[in-house]
Each structure stands twice: as C-alpha cells, then as structure tokens.
Design an enzyme around this catalytic site. Sequence first.
Site, short mmCIF file in Angstrom:
data_model
loop_
_atom_site.label_atom_id
_atom_site.label_comp_id
_atom_site.label_asym_id
_atom_site.label_seq_id
_atom_site.Cartn_x
_atom_site.Cartn_y
_atom_site.Cartn_z
CD1 TRP A 184 -2.68 1.76 0.49
CD2 TRP A 184 -1.29 2.53 2.06
NE1 TRP A 184 -3.00 3.08 0.74
CE2 TRP A 184 -2.17 3.57 1.70
CE3 TRP A 184 -0.30 2.79 3.03
CZ2 TRP A 184 -2.11 4.84 2.28
CZ3 TRP A 184 -0.24 4.05 3.60
CH2 TRP A 184 -1.15 5.07 3.23
CD GLU A 225 -4.59 -1.52 2.02
OE1 GLU A 225 -3.45 -1.85 2.41
OE2 GLU A 225 -5.48 -1.11 2.80
CE LYS A 227 -6.33 6.02 2.80
NZ LYS A 227 -5.44 5.99 3.95
CG ASP A 258 -8.71 -0.73 4.40
OD1 ASP A 258 -9.78 -0.33 4.91
OD2 ASP A 258 -7.61 -0.63 4.97
CG HIS A 261 -8.67 1.97 1.85
ND1 HIS A 261 -7.40 1.53 1.55
CD2 HIS A 261 -8.58 2.50 3.09
CE1 HIS A 261 -6.59 1.77 2.56
NE2 HIS A 261 -7.29 2.35 3.52
CG HIS A 285 -6.27 -4.38 5.11
ND1 HIS A 285 -5.32 -3.40 4.95
CD2 HIS A 285 -5.58 -5.54 5.22
CE1 HIS A 285 -4.11 -3.95 4.94
NE2 HIS A 285 -4.25 -5.26 5.09
CG ASP A 293 -9.50 4.85 5.78
OD1 ASP A 293 -9.92 3.85 6.37
OD2 ASP A 293 -8.33 4.96 5.35
CG ASP A 295 -8.02 3.08 9.67
OD1 ASP A 295 -8.09 1.98 9.11
OD2 ASP A 295 -7.60 4.11 9.08
CG ASP A 325 -5.63 -1.33 8.17
OD1 ASP A 325 -5.02 -0.81 9.13
OD2 ASP A 325 -5.50 -0.93 7.00
C1 LIG Z 1 -0.71 0.76 8.24
C2 LIG Z 1 -1.28 0.09 7.01
O1 LIG Z 1 -0.35 -0.16 6.03
C3 LIG Z 1 -2.38 0.88 6.45
O2 LIG Z 1 -3.44 0.92 7.36
C4 LIG Z 1 -2.91 0.47 5.08
O3 LIG Z 1 -3.27 -0.88 4.99
C5 LIG Z 1 -4.05 1.34 4.88
O4 LIG Z 1 -5.16 0.89 4.96
C6 LIG Z 1 -3.82 2.78 4.66
O5 LIG Z 1 -4.97 3.52 4.74
MN LIG Z 2 -5.57 -1.21 4.89
#
Ligand SMILES: C[C@H](O)[C@H](O)[C@@H](O)C(=O)CO
Ligand SMILES: [Mn+2]
Length: 418
Positions: A184, A225, A227, A258, A261, A285, A293, A295, A325
């Site tokens: 990523w 990955e 985004k 993810d 994303h 993820h 996003d 998290d 994630d």
């Molecule tokens: C820390 C990770 O590499 C990261 O979360 C990645 O997977 C991601 O989702 C970035 O937004």
């Molecule tokens: Mn991710």
Amino acid sequence: MPDLEQRYNLAKEQFAEWGVDADAALQQLSQVAISMHCWQGDDVTGFEGADELGGGLAVTGSYPGKARTPDELRADLDKAYALIPGDHRLNLHACYAELDGATVERDELQPEHFASWIDWAKTNNHGLDFNPTYFSHPKADDGFTLSSPDEGVRKFWIDHGIACREIGASMGAALGSPCVTNIWIPDGYKDLPIDRRGPRERLAASLDAILAKPYDKQHLLDAVESKLFGIGSESYVVGSHEFYLGYAVKNQTVLCLDAGHFHPTELLADKLTSVFQYVDQVLLHVSRGVRWDSDHVVLLTDELNALAQELVRGEYLGRTHIGLDFFDASINRVAAWVIGTRATLKSLLRAMLEPIDRLTAAEQSGDLTTRLALLEEAKQMPWGAVWDYHCERSGVPASDAWLAEVKRYESDVLAKRN
Ligand SMILES: C[C@H](O)[C@H](O)[C@@H](O)C(=O)CO
Ligand SMILES: [Mn+2]
C-alpha cells in the site's frame, strides 16, 4: 443457571431443528486464522524512531500504556491472543524491524532484522504476514513513493519493495505458511492534478519491477491495496481501486480490499462475488470507517455481518486472507485487538450458523417471503451460546470475562509504562 455446555446443547438442538449443524460450524470456525495487525499496539509508530505518522494516516487519542519496544509489543500481543479463541496470525510492517541501534535503510532491510519476530511466531504458532512501509520516512514526505517523478526516490522505494518480498518469503518458508506481503502506498495530490496519467504509468512500472522475481507461492503471496483518499491526497490517489483491480487481474496478484477505502456508503460485501470471478485470492482489511476512513475498532455491525455472509455463503474462505486494519489510541490497545478480532470471528460464526440450504431453496423456488422471514428470524437464534461454548472449549474467557483480564494487565503492566 445452566453451564455453558448445557446452554450450548440447548442451542445446538434449536439450530438442528433449523437444519444447521452447530458442531460443524464450530469446526469450520476453528480453521479460520485472522491476521492481527501489529500497528494497533503502538499507534503505527514502529521502531525506527519516527516521531510523526505520515502517509495521510491519523491516529487519535493518548491512552496510556502504548508499547515502546518489540518485547513490549510482543507481550501485549500475547495477552490479546490469549483472549481470542483459535490460532491466529500477525501482520507486521517493515518499520517494526529490530535493528539493535544500527542504521539500516529501508531498501537494505533483510530477513535477519525480523529474526526475533519469526522465532516468536514459531514458538506461538502464529503465521506472519508482512507489509513494506511506504510512509513516515523523509523520502515519502512530498507524498510520492513508487510513482515519484524522481528516479532516485522511485528506485529507493522499488528496492524497499524487493527487500520486503525477500523478507516475506523467508517468513513464509520459516513458518511453513505463505506470508501475504501487501503493498500500500500513500501517493497522491491534495488538489487537482493536471497529469493523472504519468504517476499511474510510473506506479505500474515500479510494481512490475518489484514483482519481477518469482517466488514459491507456498512461501509468499503478493497483494496490492487501493485507497479512495487520504489526508493530503483528497483529490487524487495514484493507487485507486480501478488501478489495482486491473493490476491484480492482469498479474494475478492477491487483491486487498480495505473496508475504509471506498465511499462511505460503498460496502465490501457486494464486491466479493465480482472480484472473485477474476482474481484467485483476496486480502480483506477489516476496518470500520465512521464518516471517513477513520479506522475505528471493528464491531459486530451489519456491514461486518454482510461481509462474513458473503464469505461463507460463497464458500470463499479458502481464497480469502482476513486481516484487521484499525488503530485507536483512545482506548486500551490490547482491548482494541480483542474486541475487533472477536467481533470478526463472531460475524463468521453467525454466518456459518445460517440455514443456508433453506434460504437458497426458498430463493430458487421464488419464495422470497420465506427468504426474508428466515433472514429476520436468524437474528434471534442463540448463536451467543455457541460462541461462549467455543470460547470456553478453546481455553479463553467467554462473554465479557476477557475484560477483567485486560484490566488486570493494564494495572500490572501497561500503567507502569510512561
Ligand atoms: C498501516 C497500514 O499499512 C495501512 O493501514 C494500510 O493498509 C491502509 O489501509 C492505509 O490507509
Ligand atoms: Mn488497509
């Protein structure tokens, strides 16, 4: 008050009346290994001495007790795994290398810099997954890495990717389980670009260079990955969904999806049956975006249940790598791992306990009333009794009893860190 086994036996009977075998569901659940992400334990800091999180990522909160060393991080992980039923994996980032005070640039990292992680994983029966770290580094400060117009910068990051595949392959070989190594990158523009094409052409060429060397798939699986946007890359992200979907289909890499994303109303669940037509394996993820996003720690939401239902109904678990994630520094970090991993397992268990044959028969005969009625009634089936029994039989606390363990660890260990 009946004990957990008695409650399970009653639940099992109820599921049997529905045509569902609860023992078989638990057998299937115990085969699932979730890849828990190391970065929840220290707010994505790593051990290179970075003082700022880059790449358009943000962790909010200042809950005490964050892990400061590899040993602290492993101790915290041990505590979390001990409260989760089953054998699970660890997802490591390259910035968690153990360099013993030496300066080793990211393009020079070697498997030996992860030897302690590999030993620990072997001792504790964890598979390892891996990620090159394309952020929190001076060479990523202008927002571009693998798609940078600067050839020197691009080469540095290509070499980092090549080094990380070697490390991933040696982790996979050492542990006898393929290491999913996920690329990523944060590359993108805050504001409107004129040239959207050049960076994407450079990214494709950089990925081709990184992935040129073939490895045994028993040791290494490459994932990419996408985004939608990051902080500071709101207008344009080079590695968009369309870019990586195309790249993964063309090159048959694993595609990483993810949950945070995509646009906030765009759900992963409906994407799976489409992408599985064209890619062999998917890395999920599992995250929880709140308005963006963000998290947040994963909970047993409708969105998570829908994802699990698609994996189970479509029989895709064998082609899916499930990673977590999220990063939340506003609550106890060990609890965050436990809540998110247990929620993910619960969603899978619920999906495995669905009367799939009856639902399918109803759908195929056109009886959509029965399909909807059963879906609704399934919500109140006693899956919690099955979960609690599974925890007890796996030697971990059932229900909320894990929380007392985390609180004890907090006062005995975490509170003494400053
Ligand atoms: C820390 C990770 O590499 C990261 O979360 C990645 O997977 C991601 O989702 C970035 O937004
Ligand atoms: Mn991710």
